[in-house]
Design an enzyme around this catalytic site. Sequence first.
Site, PDB file in Angstrom:
ATOM      1  N   GLU A 158       0.775  -1.074  -0.110  1.00 32.73           N
ATOM      2  CA  GLU A 158       0.026   0.139   0.012  1.00 32.73           C
ATOM      3  C   GLU A 158       0.997   1.316   0.020  1.00 32.73           C
ATOM      4  OE1 GLU A 158      -2.747  -0.629   3.412  1.00 32.73           O
ATOM      5  OE2 GLU A 158      -3.347  -2.621   2.586  1.00 32.73           O
ATOM      6  N   GLU A 263      -6.376 -10.738  -0.821  1.00 36.13           N
ATOM      7  CA  GLU A 263      -7.013 -10.470   0.541  1.00 36.13           C
ATOM      8  C   GLU A 263      -8.743 -10.454  -0.068  1.00 36.13           C
ATOM      9  OE1 GLU A 263      -5.508  -7.100   2.484  1.00 36.13           O
ATOM     10  OE2 GLU A 263      -3.533  -7.488   2.011  1.00 36.13           O
TER      11      GLU A 263
HETATM   12  O1  G3I Z   1      -4.471  -7.572  19.134  1.00 29.81           O
HETATM   13  C1  G3I Z   1      -5.074  -6.508  19.791  1.00 29.81           C
HETATM   14  C2  G3I Z   1      -5.823  -6.958  20.952  1.00 29.81           C
HETATM   15  O2  G3I Z   1      -4.712  -7.061  21.875  1.00 29.81           O
HETATM   16  C3  G3I Z   1      -6.606  -5.737  21.350  1.00 29.81           C
HETATM   17  O3  G3I Z   1      -7.444  -6.129  22.553  1.00 29.81           O
HETATM   18  C4  G3I Z   1      -7.743  -5.454  20.243  1.00 29.81           C
HETATM   19  C5  G3I Z   1      -8.441  -4.087  20.753  1.00 29.81           C
HETATM   20  O4  G3I Z   1      -8.801  -3.547  19.463  1.00 29.81           O
HETATM   21  O5  G3I Z   1      -6.941  -5.151  19.220  1.00 29.81           O
HETATM   22  C6  G3I Z   1      -6.240  -6.172  18.599  1.00 29.81           C
HETATM   23  O6  G3I Z   1      -5.700  -5.852  17.596  1.00 29.81           O
HETATM   24  C7  G3I Z   1      -6.181  -5.981  16.104  1.00 29.81           C
HETATM   25  C8  G3I Z   1      -5.668  -6.624  15.187  1.00 29.81           C
HETATM   26  O7  G3I Z   1      -6.229  -6.459  14.165  1.00 29.81           O
HETATM   27  C9  G3I Z   1      -5.580  -8.075  15.511  1.00 29.81           C
HETATM   28  O8  G3I Z   1      -6.861  -8.492  15.903  1.00 29.81           O
HETATM   29  C10 G3I Z   1      -6.232  -4.073  15.875  1.00 29.81           C
HETATM   30  O9  G3I Z   1      -6.882  -3.431  16.923  1.00 29.81           O
HETATM   31  C11 G3I Z   1      -6.883  -4.022  14.694  1.00 29.81           C
HETATM   32  O10 G3I Z   1      -6.567  -2.700  14.176  1.00 29.81           O
HETATM   33  C12 G3I Z   1      -6.124  -5.115  13.646  1.00 29.81           C
HETATM   34  O11 G3I Z   1      -6.748  -5.137  12.242  1.00 29.81           O
HETATM   35  C13 G3I Z   1      -6.088  -5.489  11.236  1.00 29.81           C
HETATM   36  C14 G3I Z   1      -5.841  -4.517  10.312  1.00 29.81           C
HETATM   37  O12 G3I Z   1      -5.338  -5.106   9.095  1.00 29.81           O
HETATM   38  C15 G3I Z   1      -5.035  -3.423  10.789  1.00 29.81           C
HETATM   39  O13 G3I Z   1      -4.438  -2.498   9.898  1.00 29.81           O
HETATM   40  C16 G3I Z   1      -6.853  -6.684  10.870  1.00 29.81           C
HETATM   41  O14 G3I Z   1      -7.213  -7.752  11.624  1.00 29.81           O
HETATM   42  C17 G3I Z   1      -6.336  -7.219   9.459  1.00 29.81           C
HETATM   43  O15 G3I Z   1      -7.215  -8.105   8.529  1.00 29.81           O
HETATM   44  C18 G3I Z   1      -6.025  -6.004   8.379  1.00 29.81           C
HETATM   45  O16 G3I Z   1      -5.544  -6.573   7.162  1.00 29.81           O
HETATM   46  C19 G3I Z   1      -5.144  -5.683   6.340  1.00 29.81           C
HETATM   47  C20 G3I Z   1      -3.917  -6.122   5.495  1.00 29.81           C
HETATM   48  O17 G3I Z   1      -2.917  -6.172   6.570  1.00 29.81           O
HETATM   49  C21 G3I Z   1      -3.349  -5.018   4.522  1.00 29.81           C
HETATM   50  N1  G3I Z   1      -4.594  -4.696   3.339  1.00 29.81           N
HETATM   51  C22 G3I Z   1      -6.021  -4.349   4.023  1.00 29.81           C
HETATM   52  C23 G3I Z   1      -6.097  -5.205   5.255  1.00 29.81           C
HETATM   53  C24 G3I Z   1      -7.595  -4.952   5.736  1.00 29.81           C
HETATM   54  O18 G3I Z   1      -7.308  -3.915   6.580  1.00 29.81           O
END
Ligand code: G3I
Length: 369
Positions: A158, A263
């Site tokens: 990205e 994805e």
């Molecule tokens: O692990 C913490 C946990 O400890 C905490 O309690 C919780 C509270 O919000 O957050 C958890 O972390 C989250 C993490 O995913 C694991 O579940 C983050 O908040 C959350 O923001 C994060 O989101 C991920 C996102 O990328 C972050 O940018 C999504 O799972 C993941 O599917 C998403 O993937 C991205 C690709 O890498 C790149 N392309 C876009 C795609 C979708 O956004």
Amino acid sequence: MLKNKCSWLAITAAMFLSGYTSGQNNAAPAASLKETFKNDFLIGTALNASQIEGKDTRAAALILQQFNAATPENIMKSMIIHPAWDRYDFDLADKLVDYGKKNNIKINGHTLVWHSQLPAFMRNMKDADSVRKFFTDHINTVARRYSGKVFSWDVVNEALNEDGTMRKSIFQQKLGDDFVTEAFRLAQAASPNTELYYNDYNNEQPAKRAGCIALVKKIQAAGVRIDGVGIQGHWQIGKIPLKDIEESILQYAALGLKVHITELDIEVLPRNFQGADVSQRMENNAALNPYKTALPDSVQQQLANDYEALFKLFLKHSDKIDRVTFWGVNDGQSWLNDWPARGRTNYPLLFDREFKPKPAFYKVIATKN
Ligand code: G3I
């Protein structure tokens, strides 16, 4: 119209025979995605931490039955794998690599360079030399450790804006536009036998695609290896840009690149923008979360039709597409339940919250018949 109705009846019959409508929790689908498309492309899924650690026992069997490729949804991102300036945490990534080896699942490393989910110590780094040191050490260390162990890397994720210009990320600001070429150069040296990809969302859209092509040409002109482009494929129901996707597959392939769909998911809930920029957010409210208890049949049918159209297109160009990866195993685990609004009930994948195949699954399988 009649043809549509007939095929919908056939799908319903297949679902009934496989137990989808019978309320069984353990109804294993009769067909396998990886088997069905074994001569066409790899079929991947994103895996979360509990799946990698084998704690999600309900997902475990389905993953092995359906997928022959996997991308870690979060655990290889720098925030997790490189939590402190001089400390790496390879625990989960090592487990993932072992899991892939044991089960014959090809691992796509995700991702070496991304402006999001950076470790806390990096986020406000002002000094360009420190950013360069982080960037170089991170790629060298992580790509070297998994050299020959992961099949491919999303080297840079990205880096582009929607208009095709370079995103003003910390890397672009401190290292200049050439950070992308530099990342590929470092990855190539550290992991010579791993395929190297540039990965983005909306890079099937004409302006962003043009930016992506310019980026690739720059890498190639520098004599640095890039094997392909990942089109993430975060699309919206009823609005799949099939023409743009096809044009992009053709244009990327014309550069000598392989194409991965990296994805894939289809958003069924209301949203007023397209793509996957994680900094964009909306407030949840009842109107934005209309299917809290179930997905209406008409929407389920539209979702199935959208997936069918996509897979027909992917099959048409299977000589150029090496992998199609879904962003999650089942609907309940999708990131789209919490983005762009938190706490919604979304239905973007082929398996429902009970791990049962949805009508879309059968339509996808049927594209091979
Ligand atoms: O692990 C913490 C946990 O400890 C905490 O309690 C919780 C509270 O919000 O957050 C958890 O972390 C989250 C993490 O995913 C694991 O579940 C983050 O908040 C959350 O923001 C994060 O989101 C991920 C996102 O990328 C972050 O940018 C999504 O799972 C993941 O599917 C998403 O993937 C991205 C690709 O890498 C790149 N392309 C876009 C795609 C979708 O956004």
